[in-house]
Scaffold this active site. Sequence first.
Site, PDB file in Angstrom:
ATOM      1  N   CYS A  78     -25.067 -16.893  86.007  1.00 41.44           N
ATOM      2  CA  CYS A  78     -25.384 -17.425  87.342  1.00 41.44           C
ATOM      3  C   CYS A  78     -24.448 -16.865  88.411  1.00 41.44           C
ATOM      4  O   CYS A  78     -24.584 -15.705  88.779  1.00 41.44           O
ATOM      5  CB  CYS A  78     -25.428 -18.951  87.296  1.00 41.44           C
ATOM      6  N   HIS A 169     -27.861 -20.691  82.685  1.00 39.42           N
ATOM      7  CA  HIS A 169     -26.580 -21.197  82.142  1.00 39.42           C
ATOM      8  C   HIS A 169     -26.704 -21.567  80.668  1.00 39.42           C
ATOM      9  O   HIS A 169     -26.819 -22.760  80.354  1.00 39.42           O
ATOM     10  CB  HIS A 169     -26.194 -22.483  82.871  1.00 39.42           C
ATOM     11  N   GLU A 171     -24.436 -21.861  78.664  1.00 42.78           N
ATOM     12  CA  GLU A 171     -23.268 -22.700  78.339  1.00 42.78           C
ATOM     13  C   GLU A 171     -23.555 -24.189  78.549  1.00 42.78           C
ATOM     14  O   GLU A 171     -22.792 -25.034  78.093  1.00 42.78           O
ATOM     15  CB  GLU A 171     -22.040 -22.259  79.165  1.00 42.78           C
TER      16      GLU A 171
HETATM   17  N1  GLN Z   1     -25.583 -20.269  94.123  1.00 44.25           N
HETATM   18  C1  GLN Z   1     -24.323 -20.030  93.486  1.00 44.25           C
HETATM   19  C2  GLN Z   1     -23.605 -18.826  94.082  1.00 44.25           C
HETATM   20  O1  GLN Z   1     -24.085 -18.194  94.952  1.00 44.25           O
HETATM   21  C3  GLN Z   1     -24.496 -19.842  92.002  1.00 44.25           C
HETATM   22  C4  GLN Z   1     -24.919 -21.132  91.353  1.00 44.25           C
HETATM   23  C5  GLN Z   1     -24.490 -21.326  89.940  1.00 44.25           C
HETATM   24  O2  GLN Z   1     -23.619 -20.624  89.404  1.00 44.25           O
HETATM   25  N2  GLN Z   1     -25.053 -22.341  89.329  1.00 44.25           N
HETATM   26  O3  GLN Z   1     -22.541 -18.507  93.664  1.00 44.25           O
END
Ligand code: GLN
Length: 190
Positions: A78, A169, A171
Site C-alpha cells: 500500500c 495489505h 499483513e
Molecule cells: N493513501 C495512503 C498513502 O498515500 C496509503 C494507504 C495505506 O497504506 N493503507 O500513503
Amino acid sequence: MKVGVLALQGDFREHLKAVADCGHTPFDVRRVSELHEIDALILPGGESTTIIHLAQNFGLFQPIRDAIAQGLPVYGSCAGMILLADRIVDGVKDQKTFGGLDITVRRNAFGRQVDSFESDLTFNGASLHAVFIRAPWVEQIGAGVEVLSTAADHAVAVRQGNLLATSFHPELTEDLAVHRYFFEEICKGR
Ligand code: GLN
C-alpha cells in the site's frame, strides 16, 4: 533470513508478525546501521508522505535508495507500493519516493469510489482475500515489470527484479502467500 521492516509509521508490527510466522527473523529498522544488517526489507502500509518525511529526518532516504539500487530485496504494501514507485499521480506537491519500480501509481485511486474494501483476487495462481485501505493502483508499468494481480482493471501486485509491491495489505490477514512469495521467489539466492 533477517528481515527488516521500516518501523517509522504505519502497520509495521503486523509485518513483523508475518515475518516471524514465515519462520524468519523480524527486525525493526529505524537507523542506517540497521539497514546494513538485513537480508531483505519491508515497507509497511501507512501514510506515504509521513513515512518519506520521517525517512528523511532519520537520514534513511538516500541509504534506502542506495540499498534498492544495490539489489536488496524490498517488498512494499500500500503506502509501501507508493514509496517504491518511480512516478506518482495525485501525490502531494513534490512528493518523493525511494523509487526503483518502473511504475506510475495513483494514490488513493479506489478512494474516489470507496475508501476501504475487501476483494478476492488471484495472486501467483492462487486465490487470495485482499484488504484495500485508501489504496493506490498501478496506472502504468515499464517493460521489466510483471503483473501478479489485478483488481478493477488495474494492476494491484507487481514485481520487478528484487522489488515487490501490492496495493493491498496481506499483513492484515492470516494469509501468508504474498510474504512467502517474497521470501521464496525474490529473496532466495540473493
Ligand atoms: N493513501 C495512503 C498513502 O498515500 C496509503 C494507504 C495505506 O497504506 N493503507 O500513503
